[in-house]
Design a protein around this motif. Structure first.
Motif, PDB file in Angstrom:
ATOM      1  N   ASP A  79       0.829  -1.205   0.000  1.00  0.00           N
ATOM      2  CA  ASP A  79       0.000   0.000   0.000  1.00  0.00           C
ATOM      3  C   ASP A  79       0.864   1.255   0.000  1.00  0.00           C
ATOM      4  OD1 ASP A  79      -2.352  -1.456  -0.012  1.00  0.00           O
ATOM      5  OD2 ASP A  79      -2.592  -1.383   2.167  1.00  0.00           O
ATOM      6  N   ARG A  82       2.176   1.897  -3.521  1.00  0.00           N
ATOM      7  CA  ARG A  82       1.160   2.450  -4.422  1.00  0.00           C
ATOM      8  C   ARG A  82       0.901   3.922  -4.108  1.00  0.00           C
ATOM      9  NH1 ARG A  82      -0.539  -3.142  -4.372  1.00  0.00           N
ATOM     10  NH2 ARG A  82      -1.561  -2.944  -2.346  1.00  0.00           N
ATOM     11  N   GLU A 156       4.200   2.341 -11.747  1.00  0.00           N
ATOM     12  CA  GLU A 156       3.279   1.226 -11.963  1.00  0.00           C
ATOM     13  C   GLU A 156       4.055  -0.081 -12.041  1.00  0.00           C
ATOM     14  OE1 GLU A 156       0.134  -0.425 -15.344  1.00  0.00           O
ATOM     15  OE2 GLU A 156       1.060   1.551 -15.583  1.00  0.00           O
TER      16      GLU A 156
END
Length: 577
Positions: A79, A82, A156
């Motif tokens: 998390d 990201r 990404e």
């Protein structure tokens, strides 16, 4: 454990009063000023302190694990990655042509410092990805650039580099991984690599490996090594990356530190890859990545030292032990004890000079890429090449020593897990080893960097130092640095044309001497700028004097050791060890 405080005031001081940031940006045509740079760093520091630092101890305790052949990072890491990518931190200094923000590299390097200070294991993911991007950008085909760089720049996808094999560490001539050409222009990569940081994870997205391997017709030795781009996922018929490549994680290395970072044994079983650069020229392509990584690794040592200092200074101002020097008061906080202050000042004197030298080097890298004058670009590039092994080796040596000294401030509490100091010591240790051991960096400095342009590059660097010392005439730090510079010039002259044994005997001491002079130079610049009444200015002058009186004198012993040559080192026969 105390909360991490990003060193924003120090960054701002360096940008505005020491390094001439606004002038440098104007020369390169960049519309970035010190206020914007400080604002970016402040936001980066907030992210590191609030998001990554709280994950550091937990990540160390849980570690990355291999579950049914898949890597699982500690809870919260996926998390955090990201969020890190979504906020744009992965693309900070990357080329805007591929989605990057194109901000100056000095901001990237100081972000790396704060990443290392708050969560070294996490900081390796963006650092390795950035290095892979640089190698792809410099050497890959336009098709590979267009396909792989945008998602890597955005965060990404991530990157890793796969060099080391069980029988081929520093000596890449022994490398055995094979690359067989396929009819469609790709290659089948077969072999096993070890010590592959960020080799796999559970963040989602692709993982792009840059793998060194040999083609069937490769000549022996390092002249037969090629570089290949090998992604975890291959493109499908619709253009998505959903097909699992023939590569797997055989094991996770069990390590002294950086437990949260998945350091993988990677198996490539006919994995599909594409050539990056020319056949048999892979080592040159890989060094584009390696040189970027070596600067990053040096900054890891700096970051660990800075974080260790914060913890130790905070503890020293609260911990009650012993009596005052005159015996009249007690117990007193241990910050009153001279030996505790000595350890803290040793760390601080390195951290603040290292931060300044890192910033100066980063500005030279920006000049090498963006200055309008070709001669100035070449000059800056040569200076970066000269300083890269110094930053990598000296910063990680001083960084580890700083972590140990900070642990010592805590006494027994530094040895147990509660305060987190033993993790800093364990995590800092790897930085002296990976991306080329510090002994290899020292040999690179003496054997490759000193002879550049017939010695003109190192002499040009000495001239820069001398110019600033002359401008600061009257300051104690300038006088002491000039004495150390004279010693460095002397041993530099003595090493010209030295044989392999003589160079090897001198190299590590020479690099440390070079680093001390470079830090003395930075302290001279900082002390010269810090002539106001502000508390920060007063502190700079005081620490500069400490460095001059207590740390620069090491130069004399190093010069004497270098002058002793290789005789005593080589006198004992190998069989006697």
């Amino acid at each position: 454990m105390f909360s991490y405080v990003p060193p924003i005031d120090d960054y701002r001081f360096l940008l505005t009063e020491v390094l001439g940031f606004d002038r440098a940006m104007a020369e390169m045509g960049k519309e970035v000023d010190a206020d914007l740079a400080a604002a970016v760093l402040e936001e980066a520091g907030r992210m590191c302190a609030d998001r990554l630092h709280p994950l550091n101890r937990h990540g160390d305790e849980e570690g990355s694990r291999l579950v049914d052949g898949l890597v699982k990072t500690p809870e919260g890491f996926a998390d955090a990655w990201r969020d890190f990518a979504a906020a744009g931190w992965a693309s900070l200094s990357a080329d805007p042509a591929y989605g990057g923000q194109g901000l100056p590299f000095i901001l990237q390097l100081w972000l790396d410092e704060m990443l290392a200070a708050t969560n070294l294991s996490f900081g390796l993911f963006p650092g390795l990805t950035r290095g892979a991007c640089e190698a792809i950008m410099a050497h890959a085909s336009d098709f590979l650039k267009a396909t792989y760089l945008p998602p890597m720049v955005s965060g990404e996808w991530t990157g890793a580099m796969a060099l080391t094999e069980s029988g081929a560490g520093t000596d890449l001539a022994l490398l055995k991984t094979k690359a067989a050409p396929d009819a469609d222009g790709s290659y089948a990569i077969t072999g096993q690599k070890i010590f592959i940081s960020s080799g796999d994870h559970d963040f989602g997205g692709n993982i792009v490996h840059l793998v060194l391997a040999r083609l069937p017709d490769a000549p022996a030795g390092v002249k037969g090594i090629s570089l290949f781009l090998v992604p975890k996922y291959l493109p499908d018929a619709d253009g998505g990356f959903t097909i699992r490549n023939s590569m797997s994680v055989g094991a996770l290395e069990k390590k002294m530190g950086i437990h949260a970072q998945p350091t993988c044994v990677m198996n490539y079983d006919g994995a599909t890859g594409w050539l990056v650069g020319e056949p048999h020229k892979g080592l040159a392509a890989m060094f584009t990545m390696m040189n970027a990584e070596r600067l990053m690794v040096g900054i890891q040592g700096l970051g660990i030292a800075g974080a260790s200092y914060q913890q130790a200074a905070g503890y020293a101002k609260e911990r009650l032990q012993g009596r005052s020097a005159d015996g009249a008061r007690g117990p007193v906080t241990i910050i009153e004890h001279a030996d505790v202050r000595r350890m803290l000042l040793n760390i601080r004197a390195f951290v603040e000079a290292g931060r300044a030298l890192a910033g100066w080097t980063a500005l030279q890298l920006d000049r090498a890429h963006h200055h309008p004058d070709a001669a100035e670009r070449a000059r800056a590039d040569a200076l970066v090449a000269l300083l890269t092994p110094v930053v990598k080796a000296a910063f990680t040596d001083f960084g580890f020593e700083s972590a140990v000294q900070a642990q010592q401030v805590f006494g027994g509490h530094g040895y147990i897990r509660e305060w987190g100091m033993e993790q800093y010591v364990r995590d800092a240790r790897i930085a002296q080893i990976y991306e080329g051991t510090n002994g290899v960096q020292a040999m690179d400095l003496v054997g490759r960097k000193l002879p550049m342009a017939g010695g003109a590059v190192v002499e040009g660097f000495f001239a820069l130092v001398e110019m600033d010392l002359a401008a600061a005439e009257g300051l104690n730090i300038a006088a002491k640095t000039r004495e150390a510079l004279a010693l460095l010039r002397g041993v530099t002259a003595s090493l010209r044309g030295a044989g392999t044994e003589a160079a090897g005997a001198a190299a590590v001491d020479y690099l440390r001497l070079f680093a001390l002079v470079s830090m003395g130079w930075m302290w001279t610049r900082m002390a010269a700028a810090a002539q106001g009444d502000a508390p920060l200015h007063g502190a700079k002058r005081a620490v500069a004097d400490y460095f001059a009186q207590r740390m620069l004198p090491q130069a004399q012993g190093l010069a004497v050791g270098i002058a002793a040559g290789e005789a005593t080192i080589m006198a004992l026969g190998a069989e006697a060890f």
